[in-house]
Write a protein that holds these residues in place. Structure first.
Motif, short mmCIF file in Angstrom:
data_model
loop_
_atom_site.label_atom_id
_atom_site.label_comp_id
_atom_site.label_asym_id
_atom_site.label_seq_id
_atom_site.Cartn_x
_atom_site.Cartn_y
_atom_site.Cartn_z
N LYS B 11 -97.87 88.32 2.66
CA LYS B 11 -98.47 87.25 1.88
C LYS B 11 -98.34 85.90 2.58
N GLY B 12 -99.33 85.06 2.39
CA GLY B 12 -99.33 83.75 3.03
C GLY B 12 -98.54 82.71 2.23
N GLY B 13 -98.10 81.69 2.93
CA GLY B 13 -97.50 80.53 2.28
C GLY B 13 -96.15 80.75 1.63
N VAL B 14 -95.44 81.80 2.04
CA VAL B 14 -94.16 82.08 1.39
C VAL B 14 -92.97 81.39 2.06
N GLY B 15 -93.19 80.87 3.29
CA GLY B 15 -92.11 80.15 3.96
C GLY B 15 -91.74 80.70 5.34
N LYS B 16 -92.65 81.43 5.98
CA LYS B 16 -92.35 82.00 7.30
C LYS B 16 -92.13 80.92 8.35
N THR B 17 -93.04 79.94 8.39
CA THR B 17 -92.94 78.91 9.43
C THR B 17 -91.71 78.03 9.19
N ASP B 40 -99.65 82.34 15.02
CA ASP B 40 -100.77 82.05 14.13
C ASP B 40 -101.90 81.40 14.93
N ALA B 122 -99.90 85.16 8.25
CA ALA B 122 -100.02 85.99 7.05
C ALA B 122 -100.98 87.13 7.34
N ARG B 181 -87.73 80.08 -1.98
CA ARG B 181 -88.30 79.39 -3.13
C ARG B 181 -87.71 79.91 -4.44
N ILE B 210 -82.96 81.18 -0.17
CA ILE B 210 -83.26 79.77 0.03
C ILE B 210 -83.81 79.22 -1.28
N PRO B 211 -83.17 78.24 -1.84
CA PRO B 211 -83.65 77.73 -3.13
C PRO B 211 -84.95 76.94 -2.97
N GLU B 212 -85.72 76.86 -4.02
CA GLU B 212 -86.86 75.95 -4.08
C GLU B 212 -86.26 74.55 -3.93
N SER B 213 -86.76 73.78 -2.97
CA SER B 213 -86.08 72.53 -2.68
C SER B 213 -87.05 71.45 -2.22
N VAL B 216 -87.47 70.66 1.65
CA VAL B 216 -88.36 71.37 2.58
C VAL B 216 -89.59 70.52 2.89
N LEU B 217 -90.19 69.96 1.86
CA LEU B 217 -91.37 69.11 2.08
C LEU B 217 -91.00 67.83 2.82
N1 ATP Z 1 -87.62 76.67 -0.15
C1 ATP Z 1 -88.75 75.95 -0.35
N2 ATP Z 1 -88.77 74.98 -1.29
C2 ATP Z 1 -89.89 74.25 -1.48
N3 ATP Z 1 -91.02 74.39 -0.79
C3 ATP Z 1 -91.07 75.34 0.18
C4 ATP Z 1 -89.94 76.17 0.45
N4 ATP Z 1 -90.28 77.01 1.47
C5 ATP Z 1 -91.55 76.72 1.80
N5 ATP Z 1 -92.04 75.71 1.04
C6 ATP Z 1 -93.38 75.12 1.11
O1 ATP Z 1 -94.34 76.14 1.05
C7 ATP Z 1 -95.43 75.88 1.89
C8 ATP Z 1 -95.65 77.05 2.84
O2 ATP Z 1 -94.54 77.14 3.73
P1 ATP Z 1 -94.70 77.73 5.18
O3 ATP Z 1 -95.77 77.05 5.93
O4 ATP Z 1 -93.35 77.81 5.79
O5 ATP Z 1 -95.19 79.19 4.79
P2 ATP Z 1 -95.84 80.30 5.74
O6 ATP Z 1 -95.37 81.60 5.20
O7 ATP Z 1 -95.55 80.02 7.16
O8 ATP Z 1 -97.39 80.10 5.47
P3 ATP Z 1 -98.60 80.82 6.26
O9 ATP Z 1 -98.66 82.21 5.71
O10 ATP Z 1 -99.79 80.00 5.90
O11 ATP Z 1 -98.25 80.78 7.72
C9 ATP Z 1 -95.13 74.58 2.60
O12 ATP Z 1 -95.80 73.55 1.93
C10 ATP Z 1 -93.64 74.42 2.45
O13 ATP Z 1 -93.27 73.08 2.40
#
Ligand code: ATP
Ligand code: MG
Lengths: 92, 269
Positions: B11-17, B40, B122, B181, B210-213, B216-217
């Motif tokens: 899944k995308g956007g979960v925090g990999k990068t 990517d 993703a 998150r 890793i807590p929602e925090s 990170v932003l």
């Molecule tokens: N622990 C966290 N608390 C709050 N926000 C978070 C957290 N981890 C990630 N985010 C936010 O979620 C968004 C996606 O994070 P990130 O780019 O790391 O995901 P990704 O898995 O690499 O996405 P993609 O699949 O598009 O490559 C970003 O806006 C990031 O700031």
């Protein structure tokens, strides 16, 4: 009242619903992906052999593969028709 | 020989990068020569999160195509001299990556790095499957949410069947769960899957939570891997993750609701 309102009003923990749904789904998807790819062929050929002797339907046979830590179980299920529709097996 | 770590999720956007940047920085801070690669292709972002976007000259695809050497493309981090970034190409498509090309780059990097962190895109297409193909370890980044958990399980299936280790019949890739998150408050209210719930379903070794925090932003705004914000919960959680990855025994934190003073409850994050 929508489903979401229902959850809100009764404060039923949706996380437990999520967990239950995931457990069912993930178990199903895992068993699908662990299937060896020869299963459809096996099923087809078995059906041909069985049809030489018994007049079964196309969907009367199912082949499944299950796996636990120790062994793999290949399960073959054949639903036989009533007596009246059976072919007489050839005897030597 | 370097250890190759893929950070993956389906899944995308979960925090990999976010994770790749923090982990790579953490390993480098511990003194290990580390390279982090953005897989990517077409949507590079790791450079931004690492804060080196203006120093990108050559990229991963240039190296694969022989248009630049690894030394020309690798960007040395300004904060830690053990850390190097290999950015993705912004203009090419995923098809520019090939098994042989990626293999050659990883082999060359292996000669003088201890860890290579692969930030996977993703999905389950070429970029994602190549990011994991050569991996020794996989960090499966998962959010406590149904579609993320399901996709993580699919990735586990691919890791165990489509990787080089699987194809050669070698020892399988070591898989770790990183739950990100996470909101203890919402877990307590029964609104969010708990750590145990996710572990029950995926049965993986838990590397950390890793807590929602907000940190990170804030960190990504500034181009600073969040692990460098050692006052923040997410930064500390990532430091724990690095130590655990390196074999230390570190108790899990940020899973339980912390008792806060009134001031924190009113104004804290
Ligand atoms: N622990 C966290 N608390 C709050 N926000 C978070 C957290 N981890 C990630 N985010 C936010 O979620 C968004 C996606 O994070 P990130 O780019 O790391 O995901 P990704 O898995 O690499 O996405 P993609 O699949 O598009 O490559 C970003 O806006 C990031 O700031
Ligand atoms: Mg990313």
């Amino acid at each position: 009242m929508g489903l979401l309102d229902y959850f809100r009003s009764t404060r039923q923990p949706t996380a437990s619903i999520a967990k239950e749904r995931l457990q069912i789904l993930v178990a199903h998807e895992r068993s699908e992906r662990n299937k060896p790819d020869y299963l459809p062929m096996l099923q087809k050929e078995l059906l041909e052999v069985i049809r030489k002797y018994v007049n079964v339907d196309q969907d009367a046979i199912s082949v499944t593969m299950e796996q636990d830590d120790k062994r793999e179980i290949l399960e073959l299920n054949i639903i036989l028709p009533d007596d009246s529709q059976r072919k007489k097996p050839k005897r030597a | 020989m370097a250890r190759i770590i893929v950070v993956t999720s389906g899944k995308g956007g979960v925090g990999k990068t976010t994770t790749s940047a923090a982990l790579a920085m953490g390993l480098a801070l511990k003194g290990h020569r580390t390279a982090v690669i953005d897989f990517d292709v077409g949507l590079r972002n790791l450079d931004l999160i690492m804060g080196c976007e203006r120093r990108v000259v050559y990229d991963f695809v240039n190296v694969i195509n022989g248009e630049a050497t690894l030394n020309q493309a690798l960007i040395k981090d300004k904060r830690c001299d053990k850390l190097f970034i290999l950015p993705a190409s912004q203009t090419r498509d995923k098809e520019s990556l090939t098994v042989e090309g990626v293999g050659k780059v990883l082999e060359d990097l292996s000669k003088d790095f201890e860890y290579i962190v692969c930030d996977s895109p993703a999905g389950i297409e070429k970029g994602a499957t190549l990011a994991m193909y050569y991996a020794d370890d996989a960090i499966v980044v998962t959010n406590p949410e149904v579609s993320s958990v399901r996709d993580s399980d699919r990735m586990l299936g691919i890791l165990s069947s489509k990787s080089r280790r699987a194809e050669l019949g070698d020892e399988p890739i070591k898989e770790y769960l990183l739950l990100t998150r996470y909101c203890p408050q919402r877990v307590k209210l029964g609104e969010m899957l708990s750590v145990e719930d996710v572990q029950d379903i995926l049965s993986l070794h838990l590397l950390g939570v890793i807590p929602e925090s907000k940190a990170v932003l804030t960190a990504s705004n500034a181009g600073i891997p969040v692990i460098l914000d050692d006052k923040s919960d997410a930064g500390q959680a990532f430091s724990d993750v690095v130590r655990r990855y390196l074999g230390e025994h570190v108790t899990h934190r940020f899973i339980e609701l912390e008792k806060k003073g009134l001031f924190n409850r009113l104004f804290g994050g």
